[in-house]
Enzyme design. Structure first.
Site, PDB file in Angstrom:
ATOM      1  N   PRO A 191      50.819  31.057  51.356  1.00 38.55           N
ATOM      2  CA  PRO A 191      50.866  30.891  50.022  1.00 38.55           C
ATOM      3  C   PRO A 191      50.080  29.873  49.182  1.00 38.55           C
ATOM      4  CG  PRO A 191      52.944  29.940  50.971  1.00 38.55           C
ATOM      5  CD  PRO A 191      52.273  30.616  51.948  1.00 38.55           C
ATOM      6  N   ASN A 192      49.788  30.334  48.127  1.00 38.56           N
ATOM      7  CA  ASN A 192      48.873  29.624  47.080  1.00 38.56           C
ATOM      8  C   ASN A 192      47.179  29.462  47.677  1.00 38.56           C
ATOM      9  OD1 ASN A 192      50.831  28.943  45.392  1.00 38.56           O
ATOM     10  ND2 ASN A 192      51.499  27.675  46.731  1.00 38.56           N
ATOM     11  N   HIS A 218      43.949  24.348  59.293  1.00 40.47           N
ATOM     12  CA  HIS A 218      44.277  23.802  57.923  1.00 40.47           C
ATOM     13  C   HIS A 218      42.858  23.352  57.387  1.00 40.47           C
ATOM     14  CE1 HIS A 218      48.356  24.088  58.232  1.00 40.47           C
ATOM     15  NE2 HIS A 218      48.515  23.549  59.486  1.00 40.47           N
ATOM     16  N   ARG A 273      41.567  23.869  41.751  1.00 39.43           N
ATOM     17  CA  ARG A 273      41.867  22.593  41.543  1.00 39.43           C
ATOM     18  C   ARG A 273      42.161  21.836  42.881  1.00 39.43           C
ATOM     19  NH1 ARG A 273      47.565  21.634  42.706  1.00 39.43           N
ATOM     20  NH2 ARG A 273      48.227  23.683  43.273  1.00 39.43           N
ATOM     21  N   ASN A 320      46.429  30.032  58.678  1.00 36.99           N
ATOM     22  CA  ASN A 320      46.765  28.918  58.146  1.00 36.99           C
ATOM     23  C   ASN A 320      48.089  29.199  57.176  1.00 36.99           C
ATOM     24  OD1 ASN A 320      46.919  27.024  56.096  1.00 36.99           O
ATOM     25  ND2 ASN A 320      44.820  26.889  55.496  1.00 36.99           N
ATOM     26  N   TYR A 339      40.704  20.197  49.148  1.00 41.52           N
ATOM     27  CA  TYR A 339      40.731  21.643  49.739  1.00 41.52           C
ATOM     28  C   TYR A 339      39.137  22.121  49.732  1.00 41.52           C
ATOM     29  CZ  TYR A 339      45.713  21.329  49.740  1.00 41.52           C
ATOM     30  OH  TYR A 339      47.067  21.147  49.923  1.00 41.52           O
ATOM     31  N   ARG A 344      48.064  13.021  55.109  1.00 40.41           N
ATOM     32  CA  ARG A 344      48.677  13.202  53.690  1.00 40.41           C
ATOM     33  C   ARG A 344      50.112  12.644  53.864  1.00 40.41           C
ATOM     34  NH1 ARG A 344      47.227  18.986  51.832  1.00 40.41           N
ATOM     35  NH2 ARG A 344      47.694  17.944  49.825  1.00 40.41           N
ATOM     36  N   ALA A 373      51.923  26.199  53.004  1.00 42.15           N
ATOM     37  CA  ALA A 373      53.287  25.363  52.871  1.00 42.15           C
ATOM     38  C   ALA A 373      54.336  25.683  53.880  1.00 42.15           C
ATOM     39  CB  ALA A 373      53.686  25.317  51.563  1.00 42.15           C
ATOM     40  N   GLU A 430      46.115  27.676  65.019  1.00 37.23           N
ATOM     41  CA  GLU A 430      46.616  27.169  63.878  1.00 37.23           C
ATOM     42  C   GLU A 430      45.418  26.398  62.933  1.00 37.23           C
ATOM     43  OE1 GLU A 430      49.622  23.901  64.012  1.00 37.23           O
ATOM     44  OE2 GLU A 430      49.823  23.928  61.749  1.00 37.23           O
TER      45      GLU A 430
HETATM   46  O1  CA2 Z   1      45.181  22.162  54.465  1.00 37.00           O
HETATM   47  C1  CA2 Z   1      45.771  23.127  54.449  1.00 37.00           C
HETATM   48  O2  CA2 Z   1      45.099  24.146  54.617  1.00 37.00           O
HETATM   49  C2  CA2 Z   1      47.070  23.480  53.999  1.00 37.00           C
HETATM   50  O3  CA2 Z   1      47.756  24.528  54.633  1.00 37.00           O
HETATM   51  C3  CA2 Z   1      47.085  23.961  52.546  1.00 37.00           C
HETATM   52  C4  CA2 Z   1      48.431  24.052  51.989  1.00 37.00           C
HETATM   53  C5  CA2 Z   1      49.543  22.898  52.103  1.00 37.00           C
HETATM   54  O4  CA2 Z   1      50.592  23.103  51.683  1.00 37.00           O
HETATM   55  C6  CA2 Z   1      49.476  22.467  53.559  1.00 37.00           C
HETATM   56  O5  CA2 Z   1      50.280  21.338  53.711  1.00 37.00           O
HETATM   57  C7  CA2 Z   1      48.174  22.162  53.942  1.00 37.00           C
HETATM   58  C8  CA2 Z   1      48.074  24.441  50.356  1.00 37.00           C
HETATM   59  C9  CA2 Z   1      47.578  25.662  49.995  1.00 37.00           C
HETATM   60  C10 CA2 Z   1      47.342  25.733  48.663  1.00 37.00           C
HETATM   61  O6  CA2 Z   1      46.631  24.862  48.121  1.00 37.00           O
HETATM   62  C11 CA2 Z   1      45.899  24.898  46.990  1.00 37.00           C
HETATM   63  C12 CA2 Z   1      45.501  23.808  46.657  1.00 37.00           C
HETATM   64  C13 CA2 Z   1      44.760  23.942  45.144  1.00 37.00           C
HETATM   65  C14 CA2 Z   1      44.501  24.967  44.591  1.00 37.00           C
HETATM   66  C15 CA2 Z   1      44.848  25.990  45.144  1.00 37.00           C
HETATM   67  C16 CA2 Z   1      45.633  26.236  46.410  1.00 37.00           C
END
Ligand code: CA2
Length: 142
Positions: free
Chosen positions: A10-11, A100, A18, A74, A23, A107, A77, A98
């Site tokens: 997700p996301n 990231h 952002r 990946n 990231y 973090r 969350a 896995e």
């Molecule tokens: O560092 C990673 O790849 C994570 O898997 C990314 C996840 C986070 O919840 C994990 O703890 C680590 C978040 C993915 C989405 O993040 C975004 C951030 C900014 C803009 C768009 C997406």
């Protein structure tokens, strides 16, 4: 050609909009292109997918288990709390890496737990989009 499924949770479809300091500034489409390019150099093929839905990710893991396909994931969350994703990942027979973008261990504390790491051949974290490149290279050498 050996195939690897690269699954994204997700996301991650919002990458590049952002928090570039955490990231990176690439979009998920940029990362997908990088993965196809890396795989082609190693004579591999990549099936790259993203979903915001837990059930869809579970279906894809079932598909990978049934077709004995190696997975790079990946889980975003879901990494930190989804027992359902872990149970589906446990059905994989061909292996799992896995990845990231960030390094969750450096973090917030809630990101320090991964339900997936214990099932994975290995975890690559903290190298931005290069985490995916390194995972493909690791898979090629397994
Ligand atoms: O560092 C990673 O790849 C994570 O898997 C990314 C996840 C986070 O919840 C994990 O703890 C680590 C978040 C993915 C989405 O993040 C975004 C951030 C900014 C803009 C768009 C997406």
């Amino acid at each position: 050609m050996r195939k690897v499924m690269i699954l994204n949770g997700p996301n991650l479809d919002r990458l590049g909009t952002r928090e570039p300091e955490i990231y990176g500034s690439l979009t998920l489409t940029d990362i997908e292109k990088l993965c196809h390019q890396t795989a082609a150099e190693l004579e591999l093929t990549v099936d790259f997918r993203q979903t915001n839905e837990e059930s869809e990710l579970i279906k894809w893991l079932h598909e990978a288990a049934e077709t004995k396909t190696f997975v790079i994931i990946n889980p975003a969350a879901f990494t930190h709390y989804s027992v359902a994703i872990r149970d589906a990942a446990a059905m994989l027979t061909d292996g799992l890496i896995e990845v990231h973008l960030s390094n969750p261990i450096s973090r917030e504390e809630f990101r320090h737990t991964s339900l997936i790491s214990g099932l994975a051949t290995g975890t690559i974290s903290g190298f931005g989009a290069n985490s995916y490149v390194l995972a493909i290279q690791a898979f090629a050498r397994l």
